[in-house]
Design an enzyme around this catalytic site. Structure first.
Site, PDB file in Angstrom:
ATOM      1  NE  ARG A  40     -12.078  42.622 -30.587  1.00  0.00           N
ATOM      2  CZ  ARG A  40     -11.417  42.903 -29.465  1.00  0.00           C
ATOM      3  NH1 ARG A  40     -11.585  42.132 -28.401  1.00  0.00           N
ATOM      4  NH2 ARG A  40     -10.609  43.939 -29.408  1.00  0.00           N
ATOM      5  CE  LYS A  88      -9.562  47.969 -27.810  1.00  0.00           C
ATOM      6  NZ  LYS A  88      -8.924  47.416 -26.583  1.00  0.00           N
ATOM      7  CE1 TYR A 102     -12.998  43.915 -21.990  1.00  0.00           C
ATOM      8  CE2 TYR A 102     -13.494  43.659 -24.321  1.00  0.00           C
ATOM      9  CZ  TYR A 102     -13.325  43.108 -23.066  1.00  0.00           C
ATOM     10  OH  TYR A 102     -13.479  41.757 -22.878  1.00  0.00           O
ATOM     11  CG  HIS A 139      -8.452  48.865 -21.434  1.00  0.00           C
ATOM     12  ND1 HIS A 139      -8.159  47.910 -20.481  1.00  0.00           N
ATOM     13  CD2 HIS A 139      -9.061  48.207 -22.458  1.00  0.00           C
ATOM     14  CE1 HIS A 139      -8.560  46.724 -20.907  1.00  0.00           C
ATOM     15  NE2 HIS A 139      -9.115  46.874 -22.091  1.00  0.00           N
ATOM     16  CD  GLU A 192     -11.806  48.304 -18.899  1.00  0.00           C
ATOM     17  OE1 GLU A 192     -11.474  49.494 -18.801  1.00  0.00           O
ATOM     18  OE2 GLU A 192     -12.621  47.887 -19.771  1.00  0.00           O
ATOM     19  CG  ASP A 252      -5.779  46.848 -24.388  1.00  0.00           C
ATOM     20  OD1 ASP A 252      -5.702  47.706 -25.279  1.00  0.00           O
ATOM     21  OD2 ASP A 252      -6.232  45.710 -24.586  1.00  0.00           O
TER      22      ASP A 252
END
Length: 373
Positions: free
Chosen positions: A15, A75, A94, A96, A118, A270
């Site tokens: 991505r 990511k 993101y 996490h 998120e 995740d």
């Protein structure tokens, strides 16, 4: 403002943080965008495509981080990327963090402003930047589970939907949120027997009305989880606690008691995973076996369908990216309480309460932390 889009370097991640159309939108707002060469290759977007909409192309990630203030990724930053972060950077991706103490420590040390997709919310308390990838992951979970059930892949040799005269597979979905709902939709479409467990009666009521007699809804207790997991051919872990570690719903003892060749797909990986036997895997080596049960625990599942995932993600993130660029991070965050909920780390402080609790940091309210920059 200069916005930077580095190439994703997590294994098998294809991505990209911004599509050419998103870049064009930022440039129309009088911003500059620098894109690392071949960053869009995984979605079929060439350097020429980015040049055509007005971006500049960087020869490497160092140039992107050196020139840009706002870094837009997909990511969580890998160690080499975290080493490039400086206090003036605004990282939008993101993260996490709750199950990742090393990343959290290095983001704190960088003193950068780190906003996690998120934990951004909307007026209904939902997670609009997580939802597109949850939709993708939920649908992929059933595809992956069906594949793993095939005998050459270590499974019990079951066709998910069976055939006339032969029973279909039993699919248990733990969690009825966005991931769970999309997994249910796919599993029903493949004619599996589907049971969903959740602790929110309103969620169970909604799913019951949406899918009718095609599913069984069960209130989630430890006993109910054990009963249905042990009877399942495929279990999909779809639980989420915003910003926090996922609860361990399936114990190793339960896994040991499952039928050989059963499959666990942990979409919650995740956030640390919801099975005791889970550990992160990659698209390159997606599965492993514990007690003769196949585990699929890919930590970036939507990266397997990068074109679909990137465009879906950009549809959700673009308005926030524009706001951060137009107003500056501090003003944009203070102007929008929902974007403010996405602030996880700021000027060396942890500003997300679940992350602070999970990793032993002092929690600092986002507005308080922003006053220091």
């Amino acid at each position: 403002m200069i916005i930077g889009v580095p190439k994703e370097i997590k294994p098998a991640e294809r991505r990209v943080g911004m599509t050419p159309s998103s870049v064009r939108e930022l440039i129309a707002h009088d911003h500059d965008v620098v894109v690392e060469t071949n960053a869009g290759g995984g979605i079929g977007a060439s350097d020429d495509d980015y040049l055509a909409v007005g971006a500049s192309i960087a020869t490497g990630a160092d140039q992107v981080f050196d020139e840009a203030t706002l870094i837009v990724k997909v990511k969580e930053p890998q160690p080499v990327e975290r080493a490039r972060l400086r206090p003036h950077h605004v990282l939008f991706t993101y993260l996490h963090l709750a199950p990742d103490p090393d990343q959290t420590a290095e983001l704190v040390e960088s003193k950068a402003t780190c906003i996690a997709y998120e934990t951004v919310t909307d007026v209904n308390g939902r997670l609009p930047l997580l939802a597109p990838m949850s939709q993708v992951a939920g649908r992929m979970a059933v595809q992956a589970g069906a594949h793993c059930l095939e005998a050459p892949n270590g499974g019990a040799g079951l066709l998910l939907g069976g055939v006339p005269g032969v029973h279909s597979a039993r699919v248990v979905v733990l969690g009825g949120g966005v991931v769970g709902e999309n997994a249910i939709e796919m599993a029903i479409g493949l004619q599996a027997q589907v049971t969903v467990l959740d602790r929110n009666l309103a969620v169970l009521d909604y799913l019951s009305h949406r899918f009718g007699s095609a599913i069984e809804t069960v209130y989630s207790t430890s006993s109910a989880v054990e009963e249905h997991v042990l009877a399942a051919d495929l279990v999909i872990g779809a639980v989420l606690v915003m910003g926090d570690k996922a609860p361990k719903l399936v114990t190793e003892e339960m896994v040991k008691a499952m039928r050989p060749g059963s499959v666990l797909v942990d979409v919650a990986i995740d956030q640390g995973g919801c099975f005791e036997t889970s550990r992160p895997t990659t698209h390159t080596e997606p599965t492993y076996r514990v007690h003769d049960v196949v585990h699929y625990c890919v930590a970036n599942m939507p990266g397997g369908v990068p074109r679909t995932s990137t465009y879906a993600l950009n549809n959700a993130t673009l308005p926030f990216t524009v706001a951060l660029a137009d107003l500056g991070a501090k003003a944009a965050l203070l102007a929008d309480p929902h974007l403010l909920n996405g602030l996880n780390v700021c000027n060396g402080m942890v500003t997300e309460e679940h992350v602070a609790h999970a990793l032993g940091y002092q929690y600092v309210a986002p507005r308080v932390a922003l006053e220091s920059i």
